[in-house]
Scaffold this active site. Structure first.
Site, PDB file in Angstrom:
ATOM      1  N   GLN A  61      17.317  32.704  20.632  1.00  0.00           N
ATOM      2  CA  GLN A  61      16.193  31.809  20.346  1.00  0.00           C
ATOM      3  C   GLN A  61      16.551  30.842  19.233  1.00  0.00           C
ATOM      4  OE1 GLN A  61      12.506  33.864  20.509  1.00  0.00           O
ATOM      5  NE2 GLN A  61      11.267  32.033  20.245  1.00  0.00           N
ATOM      6  N   ASP A  62      16.320  31.201  17.964  1.00  0.00           N
ATOM      7  CA  ASP A  62      16.800  30.315  16.905  1.00  0.00           C
ATOM      8  C   ASP A  62      17.654  31.113  15.933  1.00  0.00           C
ATOM      9  OD1 ASP A  62      14.743  31.656  15.581  1.00  0.00           O
ATOM     10  OD2 ASP A  62      13.948  29.868  14.603  1.00  0.00           O
ATOM     11  N   PRO A  63      18.404  30.434  15.057  1.00  0.00           N
ATOM     12  CA  PRO A  63      19.352  31.155  14.201  1.00  0.00           C
ATOM     13  C   PRO A  63      18.644  32.098  13.229  1.00  0.00           C
ATOM     14  CG  PRO A  63      19.808  28.779  14.217  1.00  0.00           C
ATOM     15  CD  PRO A  63      18.471  28.979  14.868  1.00  0.00           C
TER      16      PRO A  63
END
Length: 224
Positions: A61-63
Site C-alpha cells: 500500500q504505502d511505505p
C-alpha cells in the site's frame, strides 16, 4: 520489443500530474519535513527488478512511516530495523508453506527483488508518522500506469494481491494473460481470515514451473 522501466518512467515523469506531485514532495522536503523513503530510494523496486525480469508482483500500500524503515520495496525494511507485523506474518506463512524456510532475523527482501519479484507499493512516499499522508497526491495514477504496462506488454506474471486495497488496484489485470492470487492482507488484523494457509509462495513456484521459468528461492533472504 525490449521495454525498460526507464522508458516507462520517463513518459510518466513528463505528465502534469507527476510534476505537480513532485513539486509538492520536494517543497515538503525543503521545509524540513521528513519524507520516506529517502529521495534516492523512491524507485528502488524498479532498479532492482528490471521490467524484462519481472515474473511476480507483490503489491503493497504505502511505505512504512517510521525512521529508517522504508527503502523503496513493499513490505521490506532495511537491515537492523525491527521486522514489522505484516512481514512477520509473511514469514510465518512461508515457514508453513516452504519446506526448510527459517524466518530470518531481519526484514530485508532485496534478494527477492533481484530474482524478479517486483515489490511495489501503490503509493511511493509518505510523511514521517503519518500513514497514507501522500495518498491521492498522484502516486496511484503512477502505479496504475506501471501495472497497465506490465499487464499489456508481458505475459504470465503472477500477481499476489493481499487485502481489499491490492485487489481493487488489480481489477484491470487480464486474468487470461496473467495469474492472480488473492488473499486477506497479512496484517495482524486480517492474517487469520485466510492469509495464513493461502500457500501463495509455493503456488507461485508451481505456476513458474508450469511456465518453465525459474522458481523464486524464498529462502534466499535467510542467507543475507
Amino acid at each position: 520489443m525490449n521495454t525498460s522501466w526507464n522508458d516507462i518512467l520517463e513518459t510518466e515523469k513528463e505528465k502534469p500530474y507527476y510534476q505537480e506531485m513532485m513539486t509538492y514532495i520536494n517543497e515538503a522536503r525543503s521545509q524540513g519535513k521528513k519524507i520516506f523513503p529517502k529521495e534516492e530510494d523512491v524507485f528502488t523496486a524498479f532498479s532492482l527488478t528490471p521490467f524484462n525480469n519481472v515474473t511476480v508482483v507483490i503489491l503493497g500500500q504505502d511505505p512504512y512511516h517510521g525512521e529508517g524503515q522504508a527503502h523503496g520495496l513493499s513490505f521490506s525494511v532495511l537491515p537492523g530495523v525491527k521486522i514489522p507485523p505484516s512481514l512477520r506474518n509473511m514469514y510465518k506463512e512461508l515457514a508453513e508453506d516452504i519446506e526448510g524456510f527459517i524466518p530470518p532475523t531481519h526484514g530485508y527482501l532485496e534478494s527477492w527483488a533481484e530474482q524478479g519479484v517486483l515489490l511495489l507499493n501503490t503509493v511511493l512516499t509518505v510523511e514521517e508518522s503519518q500513514a497514507h499522508s501522500h495518498a491521492k497526491l498522484g502516486w496511484e495514477t503512477f502505479t496504475d500506469s506501471i501495472i497497465e504496462q506490465l499487464n499489456e506488454k508481458k505475459e504470465g506474471i503472477i500477481f499476489l494481491l493481499w487485502g481489499a486495497h491490492a485487489q481493487k488496484k488489480g481489477i484491470n489485470i487480464d486474468a487470461m494473460k496473467h495469474s492472480i492470487l488473492v488473499a486477506p492482507h497479512p496484517s495482524p488484523l486480517s492474517a487469520r481470515r485466510g492469509f495464513f494457509g493461502c500457500q501463495h509462495f509455493s503456488k507461485t513456484n508451481e505456476l513458474l514451473r508450469e511456465k518453465n521459468l525459474s522458481e523464486i528461492n524464498w529462502s534466499s533472504i535467510t542467507l543475507d
